[in-house]
Design a protein around this motif. Structure first.
Motif, PDB file in Angstrom:
ATOM      1  N   LYS A   1       0.716  -1.248   0.055  1.00 39.95           N
ATOM      2  CA  LYS A   1       0.073  -0.024   0.054  1.00 39.95           C
ATOM      3  C   LYS A   1       0.763   1.323   0.030  1.00 39.95           C
ATOM      4  O   LYS A   1       0.634   2.362  -0.780  1.00 39.95           O
TER       5      LYS A   1
ATOM      6  N   ALA B   1       2.251   1.814  -3.605  1.00 38.69           N
ATOM      7  CA  ALA B   1       1.327   2.354  -4.543  1.00 38.69           C
ATOM      8  C   ALA B   1       1.117   3.919  -4.087  1.00 38.69           C
ATOM      9  O   ALA B   1       0.741   4.563  -5.143  1.00 38.69           O
ATOM     10  N   GLN B   2       1.206   4.115  -2.723  1.00 39.96           N
ATOM     11  CA  GLN B   2       0.890   5.685  -2.425  1.00 39.96           C
ATOM     12  C   GLN B   2       2.346   6.478  -3.303  1.00 39.96           C
ATOM     13  O   GLN B   2       2.116   7.529  -3.555  1.00 39.96           O
TER      14      GLN B   2
ATOM     15  N   PRO C   1       2.547   5.520  -7.936  1.00 40.07           N
ATOM     16  CA  PRO C   1       1.429   4.957  -8.704  1.00 40.07           C
ATOM     17  C   PRO C   1       1.785   4.807 -10.095  1.00 40.07           C
ATOM     18  O   PRO C   1       2.624   5.608 -10.599  1.00 40.07           O
TER      19      PRO C   1
ATOM     20  N   ASP D   1      -0.429   4.029 -14.226  1.00 39.33           N
ATOM     21  CA  ASP D   1      -1.787   3.621 -14.723  1.00 39.33           C
ATOM     22  C   ASP D   1      -1.543   2.327 -15.528  1.00 39.33           C
ATOM     23  O   ASP D   1      -0.742   2.356 -16.235  1.00 39.33           O
TER      24      ASP D   1
ATOM     25  N   TYR E   1      -0.936  -3.423  -2.812  1.00 38.51           N
ATOM     26  CA  TYR E   1      -0.533  -2.321  -4.000  1.00 38.51           C
ATOM     27  C   TYR E   1      -2.117  -2.237  -4.616  1.00 38.51           C
ATOM     28  O   TYR E   1      -2.466  -1.318  -5.147  1.00 38.51           O
TER      29      TYR E   1
ATOM     30  N   GLU F   1      -4.684  -0.568  -2.799  1.00 42.07           N
ATOM     31  CA  GLU F   1      -4.394   1.011  -2.450  1.00 42.07           C
ATOM     32  C   GLU F   1      -4.679   1.868  -3.890  1.00 42.07           C
ATOM     33  O   GLU F   1      -5.303   2.777  -3.707  1.00 42.07           O
ATOM     34  N   SER F   2      -4.295   0.780  -4.923  1.00 42.91           N
ATOM     35  CA  SER F   2      -4.283   1.615  -6.173  1.00 42.91           C
ATOM     36  C   SER F   2      -5.625   1.364  -7.155  1.00 42.91           C
ATOM     37  O   SER F   2      -6.053   2.204  -8.140  1.00 42.91           O
ATOM     38  N   HIS F   3      -6.537   0.470  -6.316  1.00 42.60           N
ATOM     39  CA  HIS F   3      -8.025   0.097  -7.114  1.00 42.60           C
ATOM     40  C   HIS F   3      -7.617  -0.288  -8.527  1.00 42.60           C
ATOM     41  O   HIS F   3      -8.341  -0.265  -9.187  1.00 42.60           O
TER      42      HIS F   3
END
Length: 462
Positions: free
Chosen positions: A272, A275-276, A279, A281, A299, A302-304
């Motif tokens: 997590k 990911a913060q 990030p 795409d 990850y 947190e990133s969806h």
């Protein structure tokens, strides 16, 4: 992690006052098999009568039912080994057993004694003859020279001279002693099984024999287990809690707890944080089996970005790093993993790994995914860059084998042929255990102890 580089030291297990001690040790060592796959051994007995069996191989290969039936007694200690100091020779397989002053002395060790050569040289100059080339044998020689007949007194005088990382389980006649170095670099836990006490490197081994976790052995503590229960003493007034960070990142089984922190939960939180910090795409998140999966789940949450299983591990092949030669390690990587083409084809992937040591295996994995049709690969590492050697039992002992010690992140990204490569920061790592201090020497070069000649040797290989 499926790296060709990181190799841990060992796993230890001990049980006192159990009618089937050797079998309990077998189950405990089986649960600790991930900590060492080169060799293993069990010493068992009681009332001065002890037997030992050990050999190269996995626990289930070395110990058949017939062998276990011969290991009688209510006390047992056991060891699974990956060699650090000493090498792979059979005479280095533990437990070690000695006899002196009408005492039977058994020893299992997890860790690495940094000032081993200095201490060994001094002992040899005073007449000691070493049977093995393992640093673990030191303590027996040092205790045999101590004028005190009380094991606790002897241990206190001997242990204070050792510099480095160690978790010892020692059998002296019908008593067990569990010892941890003053910095708490290596884990060691105590459990209770009916009227028996159990000590093990990880709580997963306590679970394997049905024991209930009581507490961790504290840094600098000597826990004595005897027929009346347990008692405690300390060999050092200067004590810190500085568990090796790699225990959480990689070495421990996900179901093990250390210092009140679960390994899976730590890894998930690290994912997590990653990911913060970094990030991207992408279409799916995937981890490299096995120890990176928890971080990949974190990850993804947190990133969806959806979590997917894009790599399949052949469970009939042991950990890659445990293979004794580079050629065998390289072949094992190719046999171990397969890409699920329908999952990765045409997708932008976030590929999570827990660390990079030599870095060569990750190249093969990214190539495997590219061949399976991955559109983009974004590599995220759930630990900081490993730029310095470890002297405390993890077999990364020189700069030359550490790719991030002499390669830029951009150059490594290009070598992998991936779209991006990012590492977790030290600040984020610290946030995963906010109430605990961890050893981060392999990331920072700031060590908890003197490194003696080891640092000089590592520098010479830089």
């Amino acid at each position: 992690m499926i790296q060709t580089g990181m190799r841990e030291e060992c796993g230890v297990f001990g049980i006192h006052h159990h009618h089937d001690a050797a079998n309990m040790a077998f189950y405990g060592l089986h649960a600790l098999q991930h900590r060492g796959q080169e060799a293993c051994g069990i010493m068992a007995g009681e009332q001065g009568e002890y037997d030992i069996h050990k050999g190269p191989g996995l626990v289930h290969q070395v110990f058949t039912d017939n062998i276990l039936q011969k290991l009688k007694g209510s006390i047992a200690i056991g060891h699974v080994r990956y060699s650090v100091t000493g090498g792979t020779h059979s005479h280095n397989i533990q437990p070690f057993i000695f006899n002196y002053r009408n005492k039977t002395f058994g020893l299992c060790h997890n860790g690495n004694i940094v000032n081993y050569r200095e201490l060994k040289r001094d002992l040899e100059e005073h007449g000691s003859i070493f049977h093995s080339s393992s640093d673990s044998e030191l303590i027996a020689h040092m205790m045999s020279r101590d004028v005190y007949d009380n094991p606790i007194t002897s241990l206190k005088r001997v242990l204070v001279e050792l510099v480095g990382a160690f978790a010892f389980i020692i059998m002296v006649n019908d008593e067990l002693y569990a010892v941890r170095d003053k910095n708490g670099l290596r884990p060691l836990s105590i459990g209770k099984l009916d009227d028996s006490y159990v000590v093990a490197s990880e709580t997963c081994a306590l679970d394997a024999v049905g024991a209930t976790f009581i507490r961790d052995v504290e840094p600098g503590e000597i826990v004595r287990i005897h027929r009346y229960g347990i008692s405690s003493d300390y060999f050092s007034e200067e004590r810190t809690e500085s568990l090796c960070t790699m225990e959480y990142i990689y070495f421990a089984r996900p179901d093990s707890d250390m210092g009140g922190v679960n390994a899976h939960e730590f890894r998930k939180l690290s994912g997590k944080k990653l990911a913060q910090e970094h990030p991207v795409d992408a279409d799916i998140v995937m981890g490299i089996p096995d120890s990176s999966l928890s971080a990949a789940i974190g990850y993804a949450e947190e990133s969806h970005i959806p979590y997917e299983v894009g790599l399949i591990k052949n469970k009939y092949i042991g950990r890659t790093f445990i293979e004794p030669s580079k050629h065998l390690r390289d072949r094992a990587v190719l046999l171990k993993l397969a890409a699920i083409r329908k999952v990765v084809k045409g997708k932008r992937l976030v590929l999570i790994d827990d660390s990079i040591v030599r870095g060569t295996t990750l190249k093969r994995i990214t190539r495997l995914l590219q061949d399976a049709g991955a559109k983009e690969i974004h590599v995220r590492i759930a630990s900081p860059q490993i730029t310095h050697p470890c002297f405390y039992g993890v077999d990364i002992s020189n700069f030359a084998e550490l790719v991030m010690a002499h390669t830029s992140k951009e150059a490594l990204r290009d070598f992998y042929g991936v779209e991006s490569l990012e590492f977790m920061s030290l600040d984020s790592l610290a946030q995963c255990t906010p109430n605990r201090h961890l050893c981060t020497g392999c990331f920072t070069g700031e060590y908890l102890t003197e490194t003696f000649t080891r640092l000089e040797e590592a520098s010479a290989q830089r």
